[in-house]
Design a protein around this motif. Sequence first.
Motif: not given
Length: 145
Positions: A15, A21, A136
């Motif tokens: 990420a 992500q 994330a």
Amino acid sequence: MPIPSAPAAPLVPTASAGHAQIVAMGDAVHLDLGTGQAQVTATGPDLEVTGPSAGGAPPEQSKGTVTVVLRVPDGSRRLDATALSAADELGHPLQLTPDVPTATAGPGHDAVLHLAGTFASGHATLTLNDAGKPLATWDFEIELD
């Protein structure tokens, strides 16, 4: 046609700013923030209630704790609890209370935050934000039945 073998080690997505992500709870995410590298993992929640009592209905919610671990190969980096947020399956925020406001990681010393909250049965997410933008997101399911 041959079927490829699984990789020897699990693949860890990266990420970076502008490239968030989404992973399953328990998966690691490599962070490339331009000012250094790190790896962050979220696990849990470890629930206080693990199912219905004998002959009873399943609980609708349970207290639990999510653990977030930040590891750095060099230098140091802070893990700030305010950079983490959680939401239920309807997008409603989940109130999480950290054990410490900030933890600092250095080589050989991980930053660890424990986030306590009440989790209802169903789907939820935990998101690590960087400068107010998702970096994330861990996706998880709470099953109390």
